[in-house]
Design an enzyme around this catalytic site. Sequence first.
Site, PDB file in Angstrom:
ATOM      1  N   SER A 144       0.852  -1.186   0.000  1.00 29.84           N
ATOM      2  CA  SER A 144       0.000   0.000   0.000  1.00 29.84           C
ATOM      3  C   SER A 144       0.886   1.233   0.000  1.00 29.84           C
ATOM      4  CB  SER A 144      -0.890   0.019   1.251  1.00 29.84           C
ATOM      5  OG  SER A 144      -1.563   1.265   1.380  1.00 29.84           O
ATOM      6  N   TYR A 157      -1.840  -0.607  10.166  1.00 36.13           N
ATOM      7  CA  TYR A 157      -1.910  -0.926   8.737  1.00 36.13           C
ATOM      8  C   TYR A 157      -0.662  -0.425   8.017  1.00 36.13           C
ATOM      9  CZ  TYR A 157      -3.701  -1.013   3.930  1.00 36.13           C
ATOM     10  OH  TYR A 157      -3.869  -1.237   2.587  1.00 36.13           O
TER      11      TYR A 157
END
Length: 254
Positions: A144, A157
């Site tokens: 990501s 995350y």
Amino acid sequence: MTRFDLTGKTAIVTGAGRGIGKALALGLADTGANVAVVARTEADLQETVQAIEQKGGKAIPITADLTEAGAAEKVVGQTVEAWGSLHILINNAGMNLRKKAHEVTEEDWDRVVDLNLKASFFMCQAAGKIMCEQNYGRIVNIASVAGVVAMRTGVAYGSSKAGVIQMTRVLALEWSKFGVNINAIAPWYFRTPLTETLLKDEAYVQEILQRTPSGRIGDVEDLVGPAIFLSSDAAAYITGQTISVDGGMSIYGF
């Protein structure tokens, strides 16, 4: 072009019941690969398999919780049992908890890191044993942009995805001499079931778009081409790299 042709190759795609994983599984099948689709929900997997078969592709569903001990070996074993080989792994399964750092509990942290990073590593390990022995393999880890630039929420995350990027580099350093290339893709915001609620907030969408030079939210199909490229012989001399598929967002940060 034949270098992008995956005919005769066997692939595993995790988190393939919906969203990005489903799109990637369909894309690999369209390019000729036999695909083992992996997720926790059997009904979602059956829909993915049906979609692949309706287009003339071949797929099998494997239901698994990748955070459980031994799950990676089970998935790889069932894939090899079905098709006799394994050439491609797409590590897509993941999750996010959007909380401010002071609100994150130990349970929150473990849930995110166990799936996004730990499970991805053990899938790489199980697949890598076979790939290194056969002197051929392609692993694509879905990271990501949150692993590259800082976000206002999602510390677990972002940390897990930064770990995925570094894991990709280290494994590439170890395994490229065996003909196994490991790369990562770092997406920005895409329209998926996981982002559906967030993207109903027009003010939030406008804030995202202000930091996205391409001026739009990504469509899952935007990820299919890069995944096929990195899974194919067209990327034979690329390893240890992370490709940001983000409409230019990582130029700015968020």
